[in-house]
Design an enzyme around this catalytic site. Structure first.
Site, mmCIF file in Angstrom:
data_model
loop_
_atom_site.group_PDB
_atom_site.id
_atom_site.type_symbol
_atom_site.label_atom_id
_atom_site.label_comp_id
_atom_site.label_asym_id
_atom_site.label_seq_id
_atom_site.Cartn_x
_atom_site.Cartn_y
_atom_site.Cartn_z
ATOM 1 N N GLU A 1 1.017 -1.071 -0.312
ATOM 2 C CA GLU A 1 0.014 -0.097 -0.149
ATOM 3 C C GLU A 1 0.680 1.053 -0.324
ATOM 4 O OE1 GLU A 1 -2.716 1.545 -0.525
ATOM 5 O OE2 GLU A 1 -4.067 1.671 1.070
ATOM 6 N N ASP A 2 0.503 2.256 -0.502
ATOM 7 C CA ASP A 2 1.672 3.440 -0.351
ATOM 8 C C ASP A 2 1.240 3.886 0.644
ATOM 9 O OD1 ASP A 2 -1.479 4.149 -0.744
ATOM 10 O OD2 ASP A 2 -1.956 5.340 -2.684
ATOM 11 N N ASP B 1 -3.587 6.085 6.392
ATOM 12 C CA ASP B 1 -3.701 7.676 6.507
ATOM 13 C C ASP B 1 -4.630 7.936 7.984
ATOM 14 O OD1 ASP B 1 -4.233 10.294 7.165
ATOM 15 O OD2 ASP B 1 -5.720 10.427 5.508
ATOM 16 N N PHE C 1 -0.806 16.550 2.654
ATOM 17 C CA PHE C 1 -1.829 16.008 1.648
ATOM 18 C C PHE C 1 -0.137 15.648 0.832
ATOM 19 C CE2 PHE C 1 -3.430 14.311 -2.421
ATOM 20 C CZ PHE C 1 -4.580 13.313 -1.067
ATOM 21 N N ARG D 1 0.979 11.527 -10.089
ATOM 22 C CA ARG D 1 1.463 10.214 -10.509
ATOM 23 C C ARG D 1 2.733 10.296 -10.936
ATOM 24 N NH1 ARG D 1 -2.149 6.558 -8.486
ATOM 25 N NH2 ARG D 1 -4.424 7.118 -9.309
HETATM 26 P P1 5GP Z 1 -7.052 5.950 5.310
HETATM 27 O O1 5GP Z 1 -8.392 4.979 5.534
HETATM 28 O O2 5GP Z 1 -5.953 5.260 6.414
HETATM 29 O O3 5GP Z 1 -7.247 6.728 5.904
HETATM 30 O O4 5GP Z 1 -6.853 6.683 3.651
HETATM 31 C C1 5GP Z 1 -5.740 5.497 3.144
HETATM 32 C C2 5GP Z 1 -6.578 5.846 1.995
HETATM 33 O O5 5GP Z 1 -6.668 7.204 1.366
HETATM 34 C C3 5GP Z 1 -4.533 6.073 1.257
HETATM 35 O O6 5GP Z 1 -4.620 4.630 0.332
HETATM 36 C C4 5GP Z 1 -4.818 7.018 0.513
HETATM 37 O O7 5GP Z 1 -5.230 6.510 -1.079
HETATM 38 C C5 5GP Z 1 -4.989 8.338 0.650
HETATM 39 N N1 5GP Z 1 -4.725 9.011 1.226
HETATM 40 C C6 5GP Z 1 -4.415 9.354 2.355
HETATM 41 N N2 5GP Z 1 -3.625 10.306 2.900
HETATM 42 C C7 5GP Z 1 -3.491 10.555 1.532
HETATM 43 C C8 5GP Z 1 -1.881 11.535 0.495
HETATM 44 O O8 5GP Z 1 -1.208 12.586 1.544
HETATM 45 N N3 5GP Z 1 -2.132 11.518 0.254
HETATM 46 C C9 5GP Z 1 -2.693 11.113 -1.242
HETATM 47 N N4 5GP Z 1 -2.435 10.956 -2.647
HETATM 48 N N5 5GP Z 1 -3.385 10.322 -0.668
HETATM 49 C C10 5GP Z 1 -3.768 9.938 1.087
#
Ligand code: 5GP
Length: 218
Positions: free
Chosen positions: A134-135, A138, A187, A200
């Site tokens: 996973e990237d 959050d 972000f 990207r």
């Molecule tokens: P979570 O459910 O952990 O709050 O969010 C995870 C998803 O939110 C990640 O897989 C990604 O797609 C998106 N996301 C959260 N923070 C960022 C960020 O700083 N940049 C980007 N591009 N995507 C984010």
């Protein structure tokens, strides 16, 4: 199974000036700074590959790449694991790759829901050692929901490697087994992380600025 430590990027970290590195001209006006230059990303992934290799030992591994944001991390991580496979005569980790596509964000806001919008048939995960790639984590909600879905397919084990983990007061407390960098609550884009499908094609992980958010808002 291990839980490795992240490199912590502190809240006060000012990042690097765009003028010190190469950034595509079409994004020059849209970025605040470079948080993690591409060389550092690669060096960190090399170490994550070694940690994963040593943890898995000789067992086959199914990497589950979470699209689209995880595609560059997944490619680079698997490249480095296959390099280890070539150089460690007595130990090697057979690897195959599956893909899953999720959507949870619009602009820079979580929609609060995750949708599996594409990918392979997950029933192939039965009995496998799965490595979710996973990237970014959050709040952790997406990963917790995804893990709930994946366990229903009866894999043998699930490990999670996330390149980034964000420091968030709203975090569920979820931590991946392998993590590249813990970053401030900003972000970020680049290295396959997008803002409405833009950025990207940027090699560094950067903080988007207000101009960029405005320009590429949907
Ligand atoms: P979570 O459910 O952990 O709050 O969010 C995870 C998803 O939110 C990640 O897989 C990604 O797609 C998106 N996301 C959260 N923070 C960022 C960020 O700083 N940049 C980007 N591009 N995507 C984010």
């Amino acid at each position: 199974m291990v839980n490795s430590q992240c490199i912590e990027i502190p809240d006060g970290h000012k990042g690097y000036s765009l003028s010190n590195f190469c950034v595509p001209k079409h994004y020059e006006e849209d970025l605040e700074n470079i948080m993690i230059p591409s060389g550092l990303i690669q060096d960190r992934i090399e170490r994550l590959a070694r940690d994963i290799f040593q943890d898995v030992k000789d067992e086959p591994l199914t990497a589950l790449c979470v699209l689209k944001g995880g595609y560059r991390f997944c490619t680079d991580l698997l490249d480095k694991i296959t390099t280890l496979n070539r150089s460690h005569g007595s130990v090697s980790v057979p690897v195959n790759v599956d893909f899953i596509r999720l959507k949870s964000y619009e602009n820079d806001e979580s929609t609060g829901e995750i949708h599996v919008v594409g990918g392979d048939n997950l029933s192939s995960l039965q009995g496998q050692n799965v490595l979710v790639v996973e990237d970014i984590i959050d709040t952790g909600r997406t990963m917790q929901k995804l893990l709930g879905i994946l366990w229903k397919y009866n894999p043998k084990t699930i490990r999670v490697a996330s390149l980034l983990v964000k420091r968030r007061t709203e975090s569920t407390g979820y931590r991946p087994n392998f993590c590249g960098f813990e970053i401030p609550d900003k972000f970020v884009v680049g290295y396959a992380l997008d803002y409405n499908e833009y950025f990207r094609d940027l090699n560094h992980i950067c903080v988007i600025n207000e101009n960029g958010k405005h320009k590429y808002a949907v």
